[in-house]
Design an enzyme around this catalytic site. Structure first.
Site, PDB file in Angstrom:
ATOM      1  N   GLU A  94     -51.336 104.525 -75.727  1.00 51.69           N
ATOM      2  CA  GLU A  94     -52.540 104.949 -76.251  1.00 51.69           C
ATOM      3  C   GLU A  94     -53.199 106.122 -75.406  1.00 51.69           C
ATOM      4  O   GLU A  94     -54.001 107.096 -76.215  1.00 51.69           O
ATOM      5  CB  GLU A  94     -53.535 103.722 -76.651  1.00 51.69           C
ATOM      6  CG  GLU A  94     -52.929 102.922 -77.801  1.00 51.69           C
ATOM      7  CD  GLU A  94     -51.706 101.963 -77.520  1.00 51.69           C
ATOM      8  OE1 GLU A  94     -51.212 101.526 -78.405  1.00 51.69           O
ATOM      9  OE2 GLU A  94     -51.293 101.951 -76.154  1.00 51.69           O
ATOM     10  N   HIS A 163     -55.787  90.262 -80.167  1.00 49.42           N
ATOM     11  CA  HIS A 163     -55.375  91.053 -81.247  1.00 49.42           C
ATOM     12  C   HIS A 163     -56.255  90.756 -82.293  1.00 49.42           C
ATOM     13  O   HIS A 163     -56.183  91.070 -83.524  1.00 49.42           O
ATOM     14  CB  HIS A 163     -53.987  90.932 -81.766  1.00 49.42           C
ATOM     15  CG  HIS A 163     -53.052  91.391 -80.738  1.00 49.42           C
ATOM     16  ND1 HIS A 163     -51.952  91.189 -81.064  1.00 49.42           N
ATOM     17  CD2 HIS A 163     -53.150  91.829 -79.874  1.00 49.42           C
ATOM     18  CE1 HIS A 163     -50.914  91.618 -80.032  1.00 49.42           C
ATOM     19  NE2 HIS A 163     -51.825  92.081 -79.199  1.00 49.42           N
TER      20      HIS A 163
END
Length: 371
Positions: A94, A163
């Site tokens: 990322e 998450h």
């Protein structure tokens, strides 16, 4: 985009060579103008498709956006239609691909970066905040960063603490970013189009559990020129007794709560924020001045949250109109549990909203009295 990239960003052909994958044998899909309903997934996909078609500087990048057609199939069919130079599969890095995208935006391209989940954006948060959000101000307006960071945000189901975080308040804290959180198909389509066209960086917070939800949609919304204004909330349901303000998935919960309340003689007004930053303070205060009561609803942690900012706006601008203390409904102030029964207790439910609205209307025993 390849021609534009060669002219504006000399390294783009190299990016294509590094990041591209084999093209899948998929067929492009199209929408019927006669459609009466559309899922949030279809709304996002159609918005991306139309903006890429209209502007060759728009391109997509992220993990599995191409060959796999998106982890949630938001980018389905786009690699086949636009090719690997405009739909770039990236490695699991990322920080790397977000930095590349910001650099491309510096040069006039319009990247749309997909995070498989916004929890992974923490790996790239330096580029989002220090490279994208601050550059226009630090360059005295000479550098625009037209980039969209999009992906699922907040709690899904059974994916644990790492998450399940909601990043609305995180990114809304930062000057230079615009933060959007769609609820319906109309929101998703209109706001994503507006985000892609915007000259500034936009954080676009979707909800995984809404992707498959269908919503009625008008011919106006299906028009390729359609977009929604950034910074404007929507009154989803008119009411006169209490204002319920929510965003993303919690808008649906607020509407369910309003329906239950109506059967008990309480008329609730439901406001869908749509935009977290800028925040539509005018709409918030206009509603509270009409109903004289406020309930805020969000999935994220309560401390320093979006609800807290809404409450402060009302205290500053409409305090004298309040007939009851403000109620704030938020997620539990704990990391998200993995066990399903505890997970349900950690996020707001419809009953929580109903009870809060009743407390503001003095229709139930206050929480302090039951402690």
């Amino acid at each position: 985009m390849l021609g534009a990239a060669r002219r504006q960003l000399g390294s783009a052909p190299m990016l294509g060579q590094v990041l591209r994958r084999l093209r899948p044998a998929t067929s492009a899909r199209a929408y019927s103008a006669a459609a009466k309903e559309m899922t949030v997934r279809e709304a996002l996909n159609s918005a991306l498709d139309e903006e890429m078609s209209a502007d060759p500087s728009v391109f997509l990048m992220g993990e599995e956006v191409g060959e796999y057609q998106g982890a949630y199939k938001i980018t389905k069919g786009l690699l086949d239609k636009y090719g690997p130079d405009r739909v770039l599969d990236t490695p699991i890095t990322e920080a790397g691909f977000t930095g590349i995208a910001v650099g491309a935006a510096y040069q006039g391209l319009r990247p749309v970066v997909e995070f498989m989940t916004f929890n992974f954006s923490m790996q790239a948060i330096d580029h989002i905040i220090n490279s994208a959000a601050k550059s226009n101000y630090m360059s005295a307006g000479q550098i625009n960063v037209p980039i969209v960071f999009r992906g699922p945000n907040g709690a899904a189901a059974g994916v644990g603490a790492q998450h399940s975080q909601c990043y609305a308040a995180w990114y809304a804290h930062v000057p230079g970013l615009k933060v959007l959180a769609p609820y319906s198909a109309e929101d998703a389509r209109g706001l994503l189009k507006a985000a892609i066209r915007d000259p500034d960086p936009v954080v676009f917070l979707e909800n995984e559990l809404l992707y498959g939800e269908s919503f009625p949609i008008s011919a106006e919304v299906l028009d390729s020129s359609f977009s929604l204004p950034i910074g404007k909330a929507k009154v989803e349901r008119e009411g006169k007794d209490v204002t319920i303000i929510a965003y993303s998935k919690m808008v649906g919960y607020a509407l369910q709560a309003a329906e239950i309340l109506s059967k008990e003689g309480i008329s609730a007004e439901v406001i869908n924020l749509r935009s977290i930053r800028p925040l539509d303070r005018a709409a918030i205060n206009a509603s509270v001045r009409k109903t004289n009561r406020l309930v805020t609803v969000e999935e994220s942690f309560p401390q320093h949250g979006v609800g807290a900012e809404i409450c402060m706006s009302v205290v500053e601008e409409s305090f004298e109109y309040l007939d009851a203390p403000v109620e704030r409904i938020a997620g539990a102030d704990v990391p998200m549990p993995y066990a399903a029964n505890l997970e349900r207790m950690a996020v707001p439910q419809v009953d929580d909203i109903v009870r809060a609205a009743k407390r503001t209307c003095y229709r139930s025993v206050p929480m302090a009295a039951t402690a």
